[in-house]
Design an enzyme around this catalytic site. Structure first.
Site, PDB file in Angstrom:
ATOM      1  N   ARG A  70      14.292  16.824   9.585  1.00 36.32           N
ATOM      2  CA  ARG A  70      14.352  18.293   9.692  1.00 36.32           C
ATOM      3  C   ARG A  70      13.275  18.810  10.646  1.00 36.32           C
ATOM      4  O   ARG A  70      13.554  19.659  11.502  1.00 36.32           O
ATOM      5  CB  ARG A  70      14.154  18.922   8.311  1.00 36.32           C
ATOM      6  CG  ARG A  70      14.170  20.448   8.290  1.00 36.32           C
ATOM      7  CD  ARG A  70      13.536  20.965   7.022  1.00 36.32           C
ATOM      8  NE  ARG A  70      12.102  20.660   6.981  1.00 36.32           N
ATOM      9  CZ  ARG A  70      11.351  20.770   5.899  1.00 36.32           C
ATOM     10  NH1 ARG A  70      11.876  21.161   4.757  1.00 36.32           N
ATOM     11  NH2 ARG A  70      10.060  20.480   5.950  1.00 36.32           N
ATOM     12  N   SER A 114      37.841  15.104 -21.179  1.00 34.64           N
ATOM     13  CA  SER A 114      39.047  14.423 -20.704  1.00 34.64           C
ATOM     14  C   SER A 114      40.260  15.328 -20.917  1.00 34.64           C
ATOM     15  O   SER A 114      40.284  16.156 -21.832  1.00 34.64           O
ATOM     16  CB  SER A 114      39.236  13.110 -21.466  1.00 34.64           C
ATOM     17  OG  SER A 114      40.541  12.604 -21.288  1.00 34.64           O
ATOM     18  N   LYS A 117      36.169  11.721 -25.564  1.00 37.39           N
ATOM     19  CA  LYS A 117      35.411  11.244 -24.411  1.00 37.39           C
ATOM     20  C   LYS A 117      34.441  12.294 -23.891  1.00 37.39           C
ATOM     21  O   LYS A 117      34.712  13.487 -23.912  1.00 37.39           O
ATOM     22  CB  LYS A 117      36.354  10.845 -23.265  1.00 37.39           C
ATOM     23  CG  LYS A 117      37.175   9.607 -23.538  1.00 37.39           C
ATOM     24  CD  LYS A 117      37.847   9.127 -22.259  1.00 37.39           C
ATOM     25  CE  LYS A 117      36.837   8.522 -21.301  1.00 37.39           C
ATOM     26  NZ  LYS A 117      37.480   8.067 -20.041  1.00 37.39           N
ATOM     27  N   ASN A 122      32.650  12.028 -20.373  1.00 34.08           N
ATOM     28  CA  ASN A 122      32.436  11.226 -19.177  1.00 34.08           C
ATOM     29  C   ASN A 122      31.166  11.651 -18.435  1.00 34.08           C
ATOM     30  O   ASN A 122      30.841  12.842 -18.375  1.00 34.08           O
ATOM     31  CB  ASN A 122      33.629  11.374 -18.233  1.00 34.08           C
ATOM     32  CG  ASN A 122      34.922  10.904 -18.864  1.00 34.08           C
ATOM     33  OD1 ASN A 122      34.976   9.846 -19.476  1.00 34.08           O
ATOM     34  ND2 ASN A 122      35.971  11.699 -18.736  1.00 34.08           N
ATOM     35  N   ARG A 146      28.362  14.160  29.916  1.00 32.00           N
ATOM     36  CA  ARG A 146      28.814  14.865  28.709  1.00 32.00           C
ATOM     37  C   ARG A 146      29.939  14.034  28.103  1.00 32.00           C
ATOM     38  O   ARG A 146      30.862  13.634  28.821  1.00 32.00           O
ATOM     39  CB  ARG A 146      29.306  16.272  29.067  1.00 32.00           C
ATOM     40  CG  ARG A 146      28.274  17.177  29.739  1.00 32.00           C
ATOM     41  CD  ARG A 146      27.527  18.035  28.749  1.00 32.00           C
ATOM     42  NE  ARG A 146      28.454  18.859  27.970  1.00 32.00           N
ATOM     43  CZ  ARG A 146      29.063  19.948  28.454  1.00 32.00           C
ATOM     44  NH1 ARG A 146      28.847  20.346  29.700  1.00 32.00           N
ATOM     45  NH2 ARG A 146      29.889  20.628  27.692  1.00 32.00           N
TER      46      ARG A 146
END
Length: 422
Positions: free
Chosen positions: A188, A282, A288, A290, A322
């Site tokens: 950066r 789910s 479930k 997850n 270019r």
């Protein structure tokens, strides 16, 4: 383009790399160049004012502003979006000052504008990513400190190996995240302006202003980008360096995600994603939960290196003064890489902050595998230095606490340096 139903979580990166952000950045380049032409005597103050005002109106989406969809369609005729954008800008300027319209974009080429705009967009995205990575680091450092003596099973090649601590595992995660933070921050800070004119010679700029290289440096100063000293139309190191930094960040986050997903398996049960609000549910199995954040972060880690590889492939095909197609291949790859890294880092910040650690499960698993975990010291041949055999996994942790502390010390230094830089 990144986003949509196939990019769960992409809203976390909304507004930083989309069409609107790129268009605004391109218009900012044109606006600052108009001021440079004014300072160099190639445009009057009134003409520069007219260009700057038109850029602000178009970037702000005011009446007559740039329609991204129309711009995208028009870009096909020219091969890039700068040509139709310049046409729209000249038309907008001509409404206020017909003479000023002829000053728009003079001395620049389309690659100058788009490369510089992408560096501006990348800088803002990288700042967001760095902030999220610092948040991930703070949470992981907290886990490392809190669990420096929490014994768990160390696993190699998927199998129990020797005891470790969860503090050490969190510190290893932290080390990878810090690598990504360092890489993103360095990339950066080095993002450069692009200013070379049609073939990298600044020929027209040399007619318009007395010191064209000085004008390029002034453009960098105004935009708060690095001044590379020379155009880089076919030397794409700034892009590949940025891509590598983003891939490194995703790599570190991916390790965290894979470990959390693995250790949250019910048969292991040592870690669990926190949070609520139905996250991890789910469509058919109500029992479930997850580890969806880990799943999504892992998907970014799988995609990132291939996007970075596209940038390297394009860089190696930057022919003539270019590039013909290689430059064009960079745009979607770089934008997708910025978007998925911004998304994954934001998701990882939530994951790390809400991570639930089941120390009882860690203790239970380590105890059940104790014979195997302690096989190494018990197998030392006679005659080699050895002390009393460890009685429990917690007695065979080697330098786990010292290594953990070294990573925490690095985190503290990075945090201090980041505060100074900001």
């Amino acid at each position: 383009m990144a986003g949509g139903i196939f990019e769960p979580g992409a809203h976390r990166a909304a507004g930083i790399v989309d069409d609107g952000a790129v268009i605004a950045a391109m218009l900012r380049v044109e606006s600052e160049w108009a001021r440079i032409l004014q300072e160099g005597g190639a445009a009057s103050a009134e003409q520069a004012d007219a260009i700057v005002g038109a850029c602000e109106r178009l970037a702000g989406g005011a009446s007559g502003g740039v329609d991204a969809a129309v711009l995208a369609e028009s870009a096909e005729s020219a091969g890039n979006p700068v040509v139709p954008l310049v046409s729209a800008l000249r038309a907008a300027v001509a409404e206020q000052d017909p003479a000023a319209a002829d000053r728009v974009h003079r001395g620049l080429t389309s690659q100058d504008v788009l490369d510089t705009a992408l560096m501006l967009v990348a800088r803002d995205a990288a700042a967001r990513i760095a902030a999220e990575l610092r948040g991930v680091g703070e949470s992981l450092a907290g886990h490392a400190r809190a669990h420096e003596t929490t014994v768990m099973t160390g696993r190699t090649l998927t199998q129990p190996a020797v005891p470790i601590t969860f503090g050490l595992k969190a510190a290893r995660w932290l080390s990878g995240v810090l690598d990504g933070l360092d890489a993103v921050t360095a990339a950066r800070d080095g993002l450069p302006v692009q200013c070379g004119g049609a073939a990298g010679t600044l020929s027209l700029a040399g007619i318009l202003v007395a010191d064209p290289l000085g004008a390029a440096s002034e453009l960098a100063r105004r935009l708060r980008l690095a001044d590379p000293g020379v155009p880089w139309h076919t030397v794409r190191t700034p892009v590949t360096r940025l891509g590598d930094a983003l891939a490194t960040a995703c790599q570190g986050l991916g390790v965290v995600a894979v470990d959390v997903a693995t250790l949250s398996r019910p048969e292991i049960g040592e870690l669990h994603e926190g949070g609520g609000g139905g996250r991890g549910g789910s469509s058919t199995m109500p029992h479930k939960r997850n580890p969806v954040l880990s799943v999504l972060i892992r998907s970014a880690a799988l995609r990132a290196p291939h996007l970075a590889a596209t940038l390297h492939s394009a860089a190696g095909q930057a022919v003539d003064e270019r590039p013909d197609g290689a430059w064009h291949a960079e745009w979607p790859a770089l934008r997708d890489l910025l978007a998925i890294t911004a998304t994954a880092s934001a998701q990882a910040a939530v994951l790390a902050a809400e991570l639930a650690v089941d120390t009882s499960a860690m203790e239970r698993n380590a105890r059940s595998f104790a014979d195997g975990l302690l096989a190494e010291p018990r197998g030392v041949p006679p005659g080699l230095p050895s002390g009393p055999p460890p009685a429990a996994p917690g007695d065979y942790l080697g330098m786990a606490r010292s290594i953990t502390q070294r990573v925490l010390d690095r985190h503290a230094r990075t945090t201090d340096e980041g505060a100074d830089r900001r």
